[in-house]
Design a protein around this motif. Structure first.
Motif, PDB file in Angstrom:
ATOM      1  N   THR A  36       0.737  -1.202  -0.074  1.00  0.00           N
ATOM      2  CA  THR A  36      -0.101  -0.216  -0.219  1.00  0.00           C
ATOM      3  C   THR A  36       0.849   1.181  -0.006  1.00  0.00           C
ATOM      4  N   GLY A  38      -6.778   9.994   3.953  1.00  0.00           N
ATOM      5  CA  GLY A  38      -7.815   9.549   4.683  1.00  0.00           C
ATOM      6  C   GLY A  38      -7.839   8.241   5.163  1.00  0.00           C
ATOM      7  N   VAL A  39      -8.545   7.893   6.186  1.00  0.00           N
ATOM      8  CA  VAL A  39      -8.698   6.686   6.882  1.00  0.00           C
ATOM      9  C   VAL A  39      -9.015   5.451   5.772  1.00  0.00           C
ATOM     10  N   ASP A  40      -9.792   5.878   4.895  1.00  0.00           N
ATOM     11  CA  ASP A  40     -10.310   4.810   4.014  1.00  0.00           C
ATOM     12  C   ASP A  40      -9.179   4.528   3.048  1.00  0.00           C
ATOM     13  N   GLU A  41      -8.078   5.387   2.800  1.00  0.00           N
ATOM     14  CA  GLU A  41      -7.098   5.073   1.868  1.00  0.00           C
ATOM     15  C   GLU A  41      -5.964   4.269   2.814  1.00  0.00           C
ATOM     16  N   ILE A  97      -6.455   2.381   5.886  1.00  0.00           N
ATOM     17  CA  ILE A  97      -6.729   0.951   6.423  1.00  0.00           C
ATOM     18  C   ILE A  97      -6.966   0.178   5.432  1.00  0.00           C
ATOM     19  N   ASN A 100      -8.074  -3.843   3.936  1.00  0.00           N
ATOM     20  CA  ASN A 100      -8.738  -5.214   4.268  1.00  0.00           C
ATOM     21  C   ASN A 100      -7.688  -6.118   3.886  1.00  0.00           C
ATOM     22  N   TRP A 133      -7.939  -6.051   9.050  1.00  0.00           N
ATOM     23  CA  TRP A 133      -7.568  -4.918   8.425  1.00  0.00           C
ATOM     24  C   TRP A 133      -5.888  -4.463   8.944  1.00  0.00           C
ATOM     25  N   TYR A 148     -11.786   5.723  15.225  1.00  0.00           N
ATOM     26  CA  TYR A 148     -11.774   4.774  14.143  1.00  0.00           C
ATOM     27  C   TYR A 148     -11.594   3.371  14.831  1.00  0.00           C
TER      28      TYR A 148
END
Length: 248
Positions: free
Chosen positions: A53, A66-69, A71, A73, A79, A112
């Motif tokens: 990543t 951002g957190v979605d970028e 964290i 899975n 995660w 989070y």
């Protein structure tokens, strides 16, 4: 309530990342939602799970992603937040803070982490500001310790450091001591295990036996349960997972 466990010792080569990866994977396999966070500049945790990543913990804390970028899975119920060389600059930024630098990690993850049953922190081997942040954020400490004299000495020093943090963070508890690279054929292993039992009897976990499969699995981006599910390493980490679940 989320349980936050720091896999920690201020010494390298004791199996911290191996323990963090397989503990997190085992808890996820049991149906728990787990977030594993890599606090090491080497970034081995993501690699051990076959993940690549561009975003790391540093990007989340600094607000550049951002957190979605950040964290990712990695497996069902598991995660991760990757580490990497960007953490070196983050450490410098934390060290320059005037107000509550030790709470930077906890404040960055607030809101989070409640989505998970467990947060597993894979700390780096040096005693630095990010390691201290991990311990101010965690409630429980798990110490992997290899079967060598220097590790015993390192555990004593580390325990003193944890005690110092407990004065300001009373919830923190050194809860698990996990012997690693245990080899019954080597007399030194049993001698060191006996020493650990004298001082940490209630915290001492079943030893993780020396097993070449444990060192091979990360090269394939797999946990020990995926790479060699019938191996001694898989059996030992299953026992550790059961110990953690039963201590809830």
């Amino acid at each position: 309530m989320t349980r936050i466990i720091a896999v920690s010792l201020s010494k390298g080569g004791v199996g911290k990342t191996t323990t963090a990866v397989n503990l997190a994977a085992g808890l996820a396999d049991s149906g728990k939602k787990v977030l594993a966070i890599d606090l090491d500049t080497q970034g081995q945790l993501a690699k051990a799970l076959g993940q690549d990543t561009p975003y790391t913990l540093a990007h989340l804390v600094e607000g550049s992603a951002g957190v979605d970028e950040v964290i990712v899975n990695a497996r069902p119920n598991l995660w991760i937040i990757a580490g990497g060389r960007q953490l070196a600059e983050l450490k410098r930024d934390i060290a320059r803070k005037d107000i509550r630098p030790e709470m930077t990690l906890a404040e960055s993850l607030e809101g989070y982490d409640s989505a998970y049953d467990y947060v597993i922190l894979d700390t780096d081997p040096s005693w630095d500001v990010l390691h201290v942040n991990a311990l101010f954020y965690a409630q429980e400490v798990m110490v992997p310790i290899s079967m060598e004299v220097l590790s015993i000495q390192g555990l004593g020093e580390f325990h003193q450091s944890v005690t110092g943090i407990q004065r300001y963070h009373e919830e923190l508890e050194l809860k698990y001591v996990v012997p690693t690279f245990y080899d019954r054929r080597v007399r030194k292993s049993d001698e060191i295990l006996e020493q650990l039992n004298q001082y940490y009897a209630t915290k001492l976990c079943t030893p993780i036996r020396y097993n070449v499969r444990l060192s091979e699995a990360p090269g394939y981006g797999e946990t020990i349960f995926e790479y060699s599910p019938s191996s001694a390493g898989a059996d030992d980490y299953r026992q550790l997972v059961r110990r953690v679940l039963s201590n809830g």
